[in-house]
Write a protein that holds these residues in place. Structure first.
Motif, PDB file in Angstrom:
ATOM      1  N   ALA A 198      31.960  32.192 -21.279  1.00 58.93           N
ATOM      2  CA  ALA A 198      31.058  31.973 -22.424  1.00 58.93           C
ATOM      3  C   ALA A 198      31.857  31.727 -23.704  1.00 58.93           C
ATOM      4  O   ALA A 198      32.617  32.585 -24.138  1.00 58.93           O
ATOM      5  CB  ALA A 198      30.162  33.183 -22.598  1.00 58.93           C
ATOM      6  N   THR A 199      31.670  30.559 -24.296  1.00 56.45           N
ATOM      7  CA  THR A 199      32.482  30.145 -25.446  1.00 56.45           C
ATOM      8  C   THR A 199      31.584  29.543 -26.532  1.00 56.45           C
ATOM      9  O   THR A 199      30.635  28.814 -26.225  1.00 56.45           O
ATOM     10  CB  THR A 199      33.534  29.103 -24.998  1.00 56.45           C
ATOM     11  N   ARG A 200      31.921  29.807 -27.774  1.00 58.05           N
ATOM     12  CA  ARG A 200      31.102  29.395 -28.922  1.00 58.05           C
ATOM     13  C   ARG A 200      31.202  27.889 -29.169  1.00 58.05           C
ATOM     14  O   ARG A 200      32.017  27.432 -29.973  1.00 58.05           O
ATOM     15  CB  ARG A 200      31.562  30.169 -30.156  1.00 58.05           C
ATOM     16  N   THR A 201      30.367  27.110 -28.469  1.00 63.14           N
ATOM     17  CA  THR A 201      30.344  25.649 -28.641  1.00 63.14           C
ATOM     18  C   THR A 201      28.891  25.167 -28.622  1.00 63.14           C
ATOM     19  O   THR A 201      27.975  25.937 -28.326  1.00 63.14           O
ATOM     20  CB  THR A 201      31.067  24.940 -27.472  1.00 63.14           C
ATOM     21  N   LYS A 202      28.743  23.855 -28.874  1.00 63.29           N
ATOM     22  CA  LYS A 202      27.394  23.252 -28.840  1.00 63.29           C
ATOM     23  C   LYS A 202      26.760  23.378 -27.464  1.00 63.29           C
ATOM     24  O   LYS A 202      25.574  23.635 -27.330  1.00 63.29           O
ATOM     25  CB  LYS A 202      27.505  21.771 -29.193  1.00 63.29           C
ATOM     26  N   MET A 203      27.587  23.143 -26.401  1.00 63.82           N
ATOM     27  CA  MET A 203      27.006  23.194 -25.056  1.00 63.82           C
ATOM     28  C   MET A 203      26.440  24.578 -24.754  1.00 63.82           C
ATOM     29  O   MET A 203      25.347  24.719 -24.225  1.00 63.82           O
ATOM     30  CB  MET A 203      28.047  22.813 -23.991  1.00 63.82           C
ATOM     31  N   ARG A 204      27.193  25.606 -25.108  1.00 65.29           N
ATOM     32  CA  ARG A 204      26.747  26.981 -24.867  1.00 65.29           C
ATOM     33  C   ARG A 204      25.455  27.252 -25.645  1.00 65.29           C
ATOM     34  O   ARG A 204      24.519  27.871 -25.139  1.00 65.29           O
ATOM     35  CB  ARG A 204      27.845  27.959 -25.277  1.00 65.29           C
ATOM     36  N   ALA A 205      25.401  26.770 -26.902  1.00 68.98           N
ATOM     37  CA  ALA A 205      24.208  27.004 -27.726  1.00 68.98           C
ATOM     38  C   ALA A 205      22.995  26.285 -27.119  1.00 68.98           C
ATOM     39  O   ALA A 205      21.873  26.798 -27.164  1.00 68.98           O
ATOM     40  CB  ALA A 205      24.460  26.525 -29.150  1.00 68.98           C
ATOM     41  N   ASN A 206      23.227  25.114 -26.506  1.00 69.20           N
ATOM     42  CA  ASN A 206      22.120  24.403 -25.868  1.00 69.20           C
ATOM     43  C   ASN A 206      21.638  25.150 -24.622  1.00 69.20           C
ATOM     44  O   ASN A 206      20.444  25.157 -24.324  1.00 69.20           O
ATOM     45  CB  ASN A 206      22.555  22.984 -25.467  1.00 69.20           C
ATOM     46  N   ALA A 207      22.581  25.768 -23.887  1.00 73.02           N
ATOM     47  CA  ALA A 207      22.202  26.472 -22.661  1.00 73.02           C
ATOM     48  C   ALA A 207      21.544  27.821 -22.966  1.00 73.02           C
ATOM     49  O   ALA A 207      20.696  28.289 -22.207  1.00 73.02           O
ATOM     50  CB  ALA A 207      23.445  26.681 -21.784  1.00 73.02           C
ATOM     51  N   TYR A 208      21.954  28.442 -24.075  1.00 67.39           N
ATOM     52  CA  TYR A 208      21.443  29.780 -24.441  1.00 67.39           C
ATOM     53  C   TYR A 208      20.975  29.764 -25.901  1.00 67.39           C
ATOM     54  O   TYR A 208      21.609  30.382 -26.769  1.00 67.39           O
ATOM     55  CB  TYR A 208      22.544  30.827 -24.285  1.00 67.39           C
ATOM     56  N   PRO A 209      19.853  29.087 -26.181  1.00 64.13           N
ATOM     57  CA  PRO A 209      19.444  28.917 -27.583  1.00 64.13           C
ATOM     58  C   PRO A 209      19.172  30.234 -28.320  1.00 64.13           C
ATOM     59  O   PRO A 209      19.276  30.288 -29.539  1.00 64.13           O
ATOM     60  CB  PRO A 209      18.186  28.048 -27.492  1.00 64.13           C
ATOM     61  N   GLY A 210      18.843  31.302 -27.579  1.00 66.57           N
ATOM     62  CA  GLY A 210      18.501  32.564 -28.244  1.00 66.57           C
ATOM     63  C   GLY A 210      19.695  33.463 -28.525  1.00 66.57           C
ATOM     64  O   GLY A 210      19.546  34.530 -29.123  1.00 66.57           O
ATOM     65  N   GLU A 211      20.873  33.025 -28.116  1.00 65.12           N
ATOM     66  CA  GLU A 211      22.045  33.894 -28.194  1.00 65.12           C
ATOM     67  C   GLU A 211      22.715  33.816 -29.578  1.00 65.12           C
ATOM     68  O   GLU A 211      22.760  32.742 -30.176  1.00 65.12           O
ATOM     69  CB  GLU A 211      23.025  33.396 -27.117  1.00 65.12           C
ATOM     70  N   ASP A 212      23.268  34.932 -30.023  1.00 69.60           N
ATOM     71  CA  ASP A 212      24.008  34.931 -31.291  1.00 69.60           C
ATOM     72  C   ASP A 212      25.431  34.429 -31.008  1.00 69.60           C
ATOM     73  O   ASP A 212      26.216  35.119 -30.353  1.00 69.60           O
ATOM     74  CB  ASP A 212      24.048  36.354 -31.862  1.00 69.60           C
ATOM     75  N   PRO A 213      25.799  33.243 -31.528  1.00 75.53           N
ATOM     76  CA  PRO A 213      27.123  32.675 -31.225  1.00 75.53           C
ATOM     77  C   PRO A 213      28.269  33.580 -31.664  1.00 75.53           C
ATOM     78  O   PRO A 213      29.362  33.509 -31.099  1.00 75.53           O
ATOM     79  CB  PRO A 213      27.145  31.360 -32.017  1.00 75.53           C
ATOM     80  N   GLN A 214      28.007  34.412 -32.654  1.00 73.93           N
ATOM     81  CA  GLN A 214      29.083  35.280 -33.165  1.00 73.93           C
ATOM     82  C   GLN A 214      29.540  36.302 -32.123  1.00 73.93           C
ATOM     83  O   GLN A 214      30.594  36.910 -32.269  1.00 73.93           O
ATOM     84  CB  GLN A 214      28.629  36.005 -34.445  1.00 73.93           C
ATOM     85  N   THR A 215      28.737  36.502 -31.078  1.00 78.59           N
ATOM     86  CA  THR A 215      29.119  37.460 -30.033  1.00 78.59           C
ATOM     87  C   THR A 215      30.075  36.827 -29.017  1.00 78.59           C
ATOM     88  O   THR A 215      30.558  37.500 -28.112  1.00 78.59           O
ATOM     89  CB  THR A 215      27.875  37.965 -29.268  1.00 78.59           C
ATOM     90  N   LEU A 216      30.332  35.516 -29.161  1.00 78.03           N
ATOM     91  CA  LEU A 216      31.124  34.795 -28.153  1.00 78.03           C
ATOM     92  C   LEU A 216      32.545  34.540 -28.624  1.00 78.03           C
ATOM     93  O   LEU A 216      32.802  34.397 -29.814  1.00 78.03           O
ATOM     94  CB  LEU A 216      30.460  33.439 -27.863  1.00 78.03           C
ATOM     95  N   LYS A 217      33.448  34.406 -27.655  1.00 81.70           N
ATOM     96  CA  LYS A 217      34.824  34.005 -27.963  1.00 81.70           C
ATOM     97  C   LYS A 217      34.813  32.573 -28.518  1.00 81.70           C
ATOM     98  O   LYS A 217      33.979  31.741 -28.129  1.00 81.70           O
ATOM     99  CB  LYS A 217      35.674  34.026 -26.693  1.00 81.70           C
ATOM    100  N   THR A 218      35.751  32.284 -29.405  1.00 80.61           N
ATOM    101  CA  THR A 218      35.895  30.909 -29.884  1.00 80.61           C
ATOM    102  C   THR A 218      36.784  30.144 -28.902  1.00 80.61           C
ATOM    103  O   THR A 218      37.557  30.751 -28.140  1.00 80.61           O
ATOM    104  CB  THR A 218      36.570  30.868 -31.269  1.00 80.61           C
ATOM    105  N   ALA A 219      36.704  28.820 -28.956  1.00 81.06           N
ATOM    106  CA  ALA A 219      37.555  27.989 -28.091  1.00 81.06           C
ATOM    107  C   ALA A 219      39.033  28.266 -28.365  1.00 81.06           C
ATOM    108  O   ALA A 219      39.853  28.295 -27.447  1.00 81.06           O
ATOM    109  CB  ALA A 219      37.225  26.509 -28.313  1.00 81.06           C
ATOM    110  N   GLU A 220      39.362  28.508 -29.609  1.00 83.24           N
ATOM    111  CA  GLU A 220      40.767  28.748 -29.985  1.00 83.24           C
ATOM    112  C   GLU A 220      41.325  29.978 -29.263  1.00 83.24           C
ATOM    113  O   GLU A 220      42.494  30.012 -28.886  1.00 83.24           O
ATOM    114  CB  GLU A 220      40.902  28.940 -31.506  1.00 83.24           C
ATOM    115  N   GLU A 221      40.481  30.971 -29.052  1.00 79.72           N
ATOM    116  CA  GLU A 221      40.953  32.201 -28.396  1.00 79.72           C
ATOM    117  C   GLU A 221      41.346  31.971 -26.934  1.00 79.72           C
ATOM    118  O   GLU A 221      42.056  32.775 -26.344  1.00 79.72           O
ATOM    119  CB  GLU A 221      39.871  33.285 -28.483  1.00 79.72           C
ATOM    120  N   LEU A 222      40.845  30.895 -26.324  1.00 80.23           N
ATOM    121  CA  LEU A 222      41.135  30.636 -24.902  1.00 80.23           C
ATOM    122  C   LEU A 222      42.438  29.872 -24.695  1.00 80.23           C
ATOM    123  O   LEU A 222      42.890  29.696 -23.562  1.00 80.23           O
ATOM    124  CB  LEU A 222      40.018  29.779 -24.273  1.00 80.23           C
ATOM    125  N   MET A 223      43.010  29.396 -25.792  1.00 80.83           N
ATOM    126  CA  MET A 223      44.097  28.416 -25.666  1.00 80.83           C
ATOM    127  C   MET A 223      45.363  28.882 -24.951  1.00 80.83           C
ATOM    128  O   MET A 223      46.055  28.067 -24.355  1.00 80.83           O
ATOM    129  CB  MET A 223      44.402  27.792 -27.027  1.00 80.83           C
TER     130      MET A 223
END
Ligand code: NDP
Length: 245
Positions: A198-223
């Motif tokens: 689970a990563t804070r991106t547009k695709m994730r927001a589209n799949a889980y519209p009710g979720e608070d993105p701030q609870t997710l890892k950023t893409a940068e953290e996965l690098m």
């Protein structure tokens, strides 16, 4: 793997193609690869977004990237052959491919699967990646050590209700990675997959519209994992399914 300590010049001198490099995880990976010394080939369908990544890399004084504007939904095998020829002319070989671009399609019950959406998801997430990889093998085989990374998902490893064509496509992605890895065993080319989680991106927001993105890892953290699998430190990894979280 998020704790992997990456040498600042881990990718120095490498040329790496990133698909879907204009946004989300692909954008973060392109920036991370450039920051570690790679010349990055930015492939995507929205030129403005690719140009913004290009400008960011240039402004940081990192190796000048290249842009390949391509919509994988409509691209033909000839487009990928031409791209491979251009890479050969300009760089001689290719050290890595991050297959990152994907579409989510429509989520919902099996009875509601829409043929057009199913075909688009399979085209972008599977067919295009297979034909692109086929075309690029000649330049990958010329690299001292080449890494092909496929992007999977939790639903590409265990099926889940209502994930439809996206889940089918991610199982196919794992299969494609395993077939390629088996064929490349003992050669200079390796293939592995990453489930970013689970990563804070547009695709994730589209799949889980009710979720608070701030609870997710950023893409940068996965690098760290994304850089590790492109770096020579991972030379002996082949056919493995990795999870970034
Ligand atoms: P985004 O939707 O944020 O980014 C996807 C990127 O792919 C965009 O740059 C997009 O371009 C590009 N793209 C989509 N379709 C095409 C196409 N037809 N031709 C060329 N480029 C295209 O997704 P994420 O960053 O979240 O996802 C990246 C990868 O990680 C995907 O493979 C996804 O399945 C996987 N993943 C993501 C998870 C998450 O939680 N975010 C979890 C598990 C897996 P444009 O910007 O122009 O639309």
């Amino acid at each position: 793997m998020l704790e992997y300590k990456v040498a600042p010049d881990a990718l120095k001198g490498k040329t790496i193609l990133v698909t879907g490099a204009g946004d989300g995880i692909g954008r973060a990976a392109a920036l991370a690869y450039a920051a570690h010394g790679a010349t990055v080939i930015l492939l995507g369908r929205t030129v403005k977004k690719l140009e913004a990544v290009y400008d960011e890399i240039e402004a940081a004084g990192q190796p000048t990237p290249a842009i390949v504007p391509l919509d994988m939904k409509g691209a033909t095998e000839q487009n990928y052959r031409d791209m491979a020829d251009t890479i050969e002319e300009q760089f001689g070989h290719l050290d890595g491919v991050l297959h990152n671009a994907s579409v989510l399609g429509v989520l919902g019950p099996f009875e509601h699967i829409d043929l057009a959406s199913l075909e688009e998801v399979m085209k972008v997430n599977v067919t295009a990646q297979a034909i692109m990889t086929k075309s690029l093998l000649k330049v990958l085989r010329k690299a001292p050590a080449a890494s092909v990374i496929f992007t999977s998902s939790g639903v590409g490893r265990t099926g889940r209700a209502y994930w439809g064509p996206y889940a089918f496509s991610k199982f196919a992605t794992e299969g494609m990675m395993q077939v390629l890895a088996h064929e490349c065993d003992g050669t200079n080319v390796r293939a592995n997959s990453i489930n970013p989680g689970a990563t804070r991106t547009k695709m994730r927001a589209n799949a889980y519209p009710g979720e608070d993105p701030q609870t997710l890892k950023t893409a940068e953290e996965l690098m760290p994992l994304y850089v590790y699998l492109m770096a020579d430190d991972s030379k002996d990894q082949n056919g493995q399914a990795f999870s970034a979280q």
